[in-house]
Design an enzyme around this catalytic site. Sequence first.
Site, PDB file in Angstrom:
ATOM      1  N   ASN A  85     -53.239 -37.822  49.567  1.00  0.00           N
ATOM      2  CA  ASN A  85     -54.069 -37.017  49.816  1.00  0.00           C
ATOM      3  C   ASN A  85     -53.505 -36.017  50.707  1.00  0.00           C
ATOM      4  O   ASN A  85     -54.127 -34.041  50.068  1.00  0.00           O
ATOM      5  CB  ASN A  85     -55.480 -37.792  50.459  1.00  0.00           C
ATOM      6  CG  ASN A  85     -56.382 -36.871  50.569  1.00  0.00           C
ATOM      7  OD1 ASN A  85     -56.762 -36.466  49.884  1.00  0.00           O
ATOM      8  ND2 ASN A  85     -56.835 -35.484  51.763  1.00  0.00           N
ATOM      9  N   TRP A 135     -57.823 -24.670  37.662  1.00  0.00           N
ATOM     10  CA  TRP A 135     -58.200 -25.815  38.035  1.00  0.00           C
ATOM     11  C   TRP A 135     -57.684 -27.009  37.211  1.00  0.00           C
ATOM     12  O   TRP A 135     -57.239 -27.960  37.347  1.00  0.00           O
ATOM     13  CB  TRP A 135     -59.019 -25.945  39.493  1.00  0.00           C
ATOM     14  CG  TRP A 135     -60.471 -25.671  38.630  1.00  0.00           C
ATOM     15  CD1 TRP A 135     -60.848 -25.087  38.573  1.00  0.00           C
ATOM     16  CD2 TRP A 135     -61.063 -26.441  38.297  1.00  0.00           C
ATOM     17  NE1 TRP A 135     -62.097 -25.024  38.328  1.00  0.00           N
ATOM     18  CE2 TRP A 135     -62.205 -25.894  37.938  1.00  0.00           C
ATOM     19  CE3 TRP A 135     -61.108 -28.635  37.596  1.00  0.00           C
ATOM     20  CZ2 TRP A 135     -63.364 -26.766  37.566  1.00  0.00           C
ATOM     21  CZ3 TRP A 135     -62.370 -28.438  37.507  1.00  0.00           C
ATOM     22  CH2 TRP A 135     -63.713 -27.917  36.673  1.00  0.00           C
ATOM     23  N   TRP A 176     -66.940 -39.737  51.157  1.00  0.00           N
ATOM     24  CA  TRP A 176     -66.188 -38.606  51.142  1.00  0.00           C
ATOM     25  C   TRP A 176     -66.941 -39.144  48.880  1.00  0.00           C
ATOM     26  O   TRP A 176     -67.032 -38.552  47.821  1.00  0.00           O
ATOM     27  CB  TRP A 176     -65.262 -38.022  50.820  1.00  0.00           C
ATOM     28  CG  TRP A 176     -65.344 -37.068  51.910  1.00  0.00           C
ATOM     29  CD1 TRP A 176     -64.559 -37.349  53.112  1.00  0.00           C
ATOM     30  CD2 TRP A 176     -65.859 -35.450  51.725  1.00  0.00           C
ATOM     31  NE1 TRP A 176     -65.093 -36.275  54.121  1.00  0.00           N
ATOM     32  CE2 TRP A 176     -65.242 -35.236  52.709  1.00  0.00           C
ATOM     33  CE3 TRP A 176     -66.276 -35.124  50.697  1.00  0.00           C
ATOM     34  CZ2 TRP A 176     -65.179 -33.611  53.070  1.00  0.00           C
ATOM     35  CZ3 TRP A 176     -66.419 -33.180  50.408  1.00  0.00           C
ATOM     36  CH2 TRP A 176     -65.816 -33.069  52.031  1.00  0.00           C
ATOM     37  N   TRP A 221     -59.793 -31.565  42.575  1.00  0.00           N
ATOM     38  CA  TRP A 221     -60.173 -30.019  42.697  1.00  0.00           C
ATOM     39  C   TRP A 221     -60.512 -28.652  42.882  1.00  0.00           C
ATOM     40  O   TRP A 221     -60.041 -27.486  42.717  1.00  0.00           O
ATOM     41  CB  TRP A 221     -59.610 -30.041  41.098  1.00  0.00           C
ATOM     42  CG  TRP A 221     -58.244 -30.440  40.543  1.00  0.00           C
ATOM     43  CD1 TRP A 221     -58.051 -31.897  40.532  1.00  0.00           C
ATOM     44  CD2 TRP A 221     -57.006 -30.446  40.788  1.00  0.00           C
ATOM     45  NE1 TRP A 221     -56.220 -32.127  40.448  1.00  0.00           N
ATOM     46  CE2 TRP A 221     -56.156 -31.433  40.240  1.00  0.00           C
ATOM     47  CE3 TRP A 221     -57.167 -29.211  41.317  1.00  0.00           C
ATOM     48  CZ2 TRP A 221     -54.787 -31.125  40.936  1.00  0.00           C
ATOM     49  CZ3 TRP A 221     -55.207 -28.700  41.097  1.00  0.00           C
ATOM     50  CH2 TRP A 221     -54.585 -29.731  40.946  1.00  0.00           C
ATOM     51  N   GLU A 248     -64.450 -40.839  54.768  1.00  0.00           N
ATOM     52  CA  GLU A 248     -63.614 -40.827  53.531  1.00  0.00           C
ATOM     53  C   GLU A 248     -64.629 -41.681  52.590  1.00  0.00           C
ATOM     54  O   GLU A 248     -64.355 -41.183  51.061  1.00  0.00           O
ATOM     55  CB  GLU A 248     -61.651 -41.263  53.752  1.00  0.00           C
ATOM     56  CG  GLU A 248     -61.104 -40.570  54.193  1.00  0.00           C
ATOM     57  CD  GLU A 248     -61.419 -39.627  54.451  1.00  0.00           C
ATOM     58  OE1 GLU A 248     -61.231 -38.916  53.212  1.00  0.00           O
ATOM     59  OE2 GLU A 248     -61.858 -38.601  55.290  1.00  0.00           O
ATOM     60  N   TRP A 251     -57.578 -16.344  35.162  1.00  0.00           N
ATOM     61  CA  TRP A 251     -56.519 -17.201  35.359  1.00  0.00           C
ATOM     62  C   TRP A 251     -55.109 -16.633  34.679  1.00  0.00           C
ATOM     63  O   TRP A 251     -55.513 -16.164  33.422  1.00  0.00           O
ATOM     64  CB  TRP A 251     -56.660 -19.015  34.919  1.00  0.00           C
ATOM     65  CG  TRP A 251     -57.599 -19.596  36.080  1.00  0.00           C
ATOM     66  CD1 TRP A 251     -59.640 -19.186  35.207  1.00  0.00           C
ATOM     67  CD2 TRP A 251     -58.015 -19.785  37.399  1.00  0.00           C
ATOM     68  NE1 TRP A 251     -60.061 -20.137  36.694  1.00  0.00           N
ATOM     69  CE2 TRP A 251     -59.076 -20.149  37.371  1.00  0.00           C
ATOM     70  CE3 TRP A 251     -57.170 -20.028  38.191  1.00  0.00           C
ATOM     71  CZ2 TRP A 251     -59.307 -20.693  38.093  1.00  0.00           C
ATOM     72  CZ3 TRP A 251     -57.316 -20.306  38.926  1.00  0.00           C
ATOM     73  CH2 TRP A 251     -58.859 -21.064  39.853  1.00  0.00           C
TER      74      TRP A 251
HETATM   75  C1  LIG Z   1     -57.255 -32.422  44.023  1.00  0.00           C
HETATM   76  C2  LIG Z   1     -56.847 -33.298  44.168  1.00  0.00           C
HETATM   77  C3  LIG Z   1     -57.129 -34.966  43.346  1.00  0.00           C
HETATM   78  C4  LIG Z   1     -58.285 -35.851  43.827  1.00  0.00           C
HETATM   79  N1  LIG Z   1     -57.897 -36.441  42.524  1.00  0.00           N
HETATM   80  C5  LIG Z   1     -58.950 -38.293  43.182  1.00  0.00           C
HETATM   81  C6  LIG Z   1     -59.328 -39.025  42.286  1.00  0.00           C
HETATM   82  O1  LIG Z   1     -58.669 -38.543  40.441  1.00  0.00           O
HETATM   83  N2  LIG Z   1     -59.562 -40.027  42.222  1.00  0.00           N
HETATM   84  C7  LIG Z   1     -59.275 -40.210  43.756  1.00  0.00           C
HETATM   85  O2  LIG Z   1     -59.654 -41.797  43.486  1.00  0.00           O
HETATM   86  N3  LIG Z   1     -59.541 -39.494  44.417  1.00  0.00           N
HETATM   87  C8  LIG Z   1     -59.138 -38.215  44.102  1.00  0.00           C
HETATM   88  N4  LIG Z   1     -59.122 -37.862  45.805  1.00  0.00           N
HETATM   89  C9  LIG Z   1     -59.122 -38.353  46.675  1.00  0.00           C
HETATM   90  C10 LIG Z   1     -58.304 -38.947  47.228  1.00  0.00           C
HETATM   91  O3  LIG Z   1     -56.768 -38.160  47.389  1.00  0.00           O
HETATM   92  C11 LIG Z   1     -58.508 -40.244  47.366  1.00  0.00           C
HETATM   93  O4  LIG Z   1     -58.881 -40.777  47.453  1.00  0.00           O
HETATM   94  C12 LIG Z   1     -57.150 -40.543  47.880  1.00  0.00           C
HETATM   95  O5  LIG Z   1     -55.861 -40.466  48.155  1.00  0.00           O
HETATM   96  C13 LIG Z   1     -56.532 -42.550  48.022  1.00  0.00           C
HETATM   97  O6  LIG Z   1     -55.771 -43.246  48.584  1.00  0.00           O
HETATM   98  P1  LIG Z   1     -56.569 -43.846  49.875  1.00  0.00           P
HETATM   99  O7  LIG Z   1     -56.908 -44.615  48.894  1.00  0.00           O
HETATM  100  O8  LIG Z   1     -54.952 -44.266  50.291  1.00  0.00           O
HETATM  101  O9  LIG Z   1     -56.900 -43.825  50.642  1.00  0.00           O
HETATM  102  P2  LIG Z   1     -57.865 -43.757  51.911  1.00  0.00           P
HETATM  103  O10 LIG Z   1     -57.284 -42.144  52.972  1.00  0.00           O
HETATM  104  O11 LIG Z   1     -57.868 -44.922  52.350  1.00  0.00           O
HETATM  105  O12 LIG Z   1     -59.621 -43.534  52.186  1.00  0.00           O
HETATM  106  C14 LIG Z   1     -60.367 -44.369  51.339  1.00  0.00           C
HETATM  107  C15 LIG Z   1     -60.875 -44.141  50.058  1.00  0.00           C
HETATM  108  O13 LIG Z   1     -62.112 -43.224  50.051  1.00  0.00           O
HETATM  109  C16 LIG Z   1     -61.761 -42.533  49.277  1.00  0.00           C
HETATM  110  N5  LIG Z   1     -61.188 -40.612  49.294  1.00  0.00           N
HETATM  111  C17 LIG Z   1     -61.102 -40.697  50.257  1.00  0.00           C
HETATM  112  N6  LIG Z   1     -60.534 -39.168  50.602  1.00  0.00           N
HETATM  113  C18 LIG Z   1     -61.416 -39.048  49.275  1.00  0.00           C
HETATM  114  C19 LIG Z   1     -61.835 -37.623  49.346  1.00  0.00           C
HETATM  115  N7  LIG Z   1     -61.074 -36.636  49.751  1.00  0.00           N
HETATM  116  N8  LIG Z   1     -62.725 -37.868  47.789  1.00  0.00           N
HETATM  117  C20 LIG Z   1     -63.061 -39.023  47.701  1.00  0.00           C
HETATM  118  N9  LIG Z   1     -62.809 -39.807  47.858  1.00  0.00           N
HETATM  119  C21 LIG Z   1     -62.199 -39.918  48.417  1.00  0.00           C
HETATM  120  C22 LIG Z   1     -61.056 -43.080  47.968  1.00  0.00           C
HETATM  121  O14 LIG Z   1     -61.820 -43.780  46.982  1.00  0.00           O
HETATM  122  C23 LIG Z   1     -59.672 -43.945  48.712  1.00  0.00           C
HETATM  123  O15 LIG Z   1     -59.738 -44.908  48.143  1.00  0.00           O
HETATM  124  C24 LIG Z   1     -57.782 -35.712  44.828  1.00  0.00           C
HETATM  125  C25 LIG Z   1     -57.656 -35.457  46.155  1.00  0.00           C
HETATM  126  C26 LIG Z   1     -57.399 -33.966  45.794  1.00  0.00           C
HETATM  127  C27 LIG Z   1     -57.165 -33.349  46.675  1.00  0.00           C
END
Ligand SMILES: Cc1cc2nc3c(=O)[nH]c(=O)nc-3n(C[C@H](O)[C@H](O)[C@H](O)COP(=O)(O)OP(=O)(O)OC[C@H]3O[C@@H](n4cnc5c(N)ncnc54)[C@H](O)[C@@H]3O)c2cc1C
Length: 478
Positions: free
Chosen positions: A342, A360, A279, A383, A276, A307
């Site tokens: 997420n 989007w 990602w 997105w 993650e 759209w």
């Molecule tokens: C439509 C959409 C919009 C999003 N917008 C953002 C945003 O503006 N900012 C943001 O930080 N994340 C975004 N995310 C990714 C993800 O949802 C969040 O990073 C995550 O929910 C943050 O919670 P956490 O720190 O508990 O994640 P954890 O599951 O604990 O993950 C740890 C870290 O990994 C990174 N991470 C995890 N999943 C992703 C992912 N899919 N893409 C990129 N990095 C990831 C984040 O930095 C996160 O803090 C988005 C996802 C979607 C589907």
Amino acid sequence: MKSHRTAIVWFRRDLRLTDNPALRCAAEQATHVIPVFIHSPDEEGEWAPGAASCWWLHHSLSALDADLRGRGSRLIVRQGSALSSLRQLIRDTGATLVTWNRLYEPAIVARDTAIKTALGDSGIEAESHNAALLLEPWAIKNVQQQPYRVFTPFWRAAVAKLDGLPSPRPAPRRIPGPEDWPASTPLSKLDLLPKIRWDAGLAERWQPGEAGALEQLDSFADEADRYSTARDRPDESGTSSLSPHLHFGEIGPRQIFAQLHLLSPSSDSLATYAREIGWREFAHHLLFHFPHTATKPLDVRFERWSWQRSRKPLAAWQRGLTGIPIVDAGMRELWHTGWMHNRVRMIVASFLTKNLQTHWLQGARWFWDTLVDADLANNTLGWQWTAGCGADAAPYYRIFNPVLQAEKFDPHRHYIRRWVPEIAALPDRFVHQPWSAPEPVLEQSGVKLGKSYPKPIVDLRESREQALAAYEAMKTLP
Ligand SMILES: Cc1cc2nc3c(=O)[nH]c(=O)nc-3n(C[C@H](O)[C@H](O)[C@H](O)COP(=O)(O)OP(=O)(O)OC[C@H]3O[C@@H](n4cnc5c(N)ncnc54)[C@H](O)[C@@H]3O)c2cc1C
């Protein structure tokens, strides 16, 4: 012997003292160090920080100032053009070195490059560092020397380079300041806090600042072994909640990797967690190499998509009044806490872009304003991925079924009942789809569809078929 008498450390989104290479560099090279934050939102192009980010920034800057004061220093705040402010500070202090940590958004890269040249031309040394990523976005290329567009090979190539990852460095014990401090704008003058105080829910949920980030990592470390099973459950706190801390650089990914030993993860959960973070690296890699994707689809075929433009469905989605409980729960969680799980982000984004056929970017802009972790790289990736027009696209057109998703990931209905109390009294089997409940059940549960809770604003099956047909039509366009 120090090579500079005075250095400026320009803090941006690296609001921490631990493992901060720009701060360390200034402290090693100069007798006096002046920590500075310059508020210049106009220089972030069309992605100036949204309201929730501004709230976070205010509190994070305040925490950074307190941390600096604990080490004999303080944060100087200025606002306006970054270059003019730096030049003024250089005149005020006689600084000959400016250090900062790099950011990767297109408007900021352009601005910082121009500043580095301008400072160099005036005989000021300017040094930038990496505090935000495990690897620089340009450090990884595929065999054709091109950037990656698919996550798995990207991450494989990245992991192969992580062996030499430097260990995080501790915060300097003391940060020696000048005898006379330059003037500083009071933080309150930046007007980062909302005038109408809607931020109580944010304050309840979050502790902005480095101490909050480190505490959050410690508490996640105790639970990280359940991550691979708990991470998809919005009714449990099974993820790390580090995203806003990472966005503002209150903690860096090197620190997370070191504390959780993610280079050689000891469990599937930790390996999944490392991916993650991967990602996040991938998102920055993509935005750096394809800077137009903040507003344009990576898959150019989607530029032809027509759209739906009505504001009404978008407004219902934003307010959590679509009549689809899992969507409304997510949108309300976002509004109340500045964050959304997420899994639910994917569900609400799929619903907006596919069932409601809304661009989007409209969703990305709403997230931008309301998320405390709004991050241009991650938000763009999220997105575009969900809309199907980005990197790592599925070979088919994926449309989440919000009812099935809710059944699977909110099996006890706790998440819906918490955020959509109007339907909390319904029996379990109707909570995810109140429109299917017989009239006497609705009545017994105090639910008046269309009055106390909306009827669905679209038919899920019909709108899914229309979206699939639109996709097929797009594919056949010349
Ligand atoms: C439509 C959409 C919009 C999003 N917008 C953002 C945003 O503006 N900012 C943001 O930080 N994340 C975004 N995310 C990714 C993800 O949802 C969040 O990073 C995550 O929910 C943050 O919670 P956490 O720190 O508990 O994640 P954890 O599951 O604990 O993950 C740890 C870290 O990994 C990174 N991470 C995890 N999943 C992703 C992912 N899919 N893409 C990129 N990095 C990831 C984040 O930095 C996160 O803090 C988005 C996802 C979607 C589907």
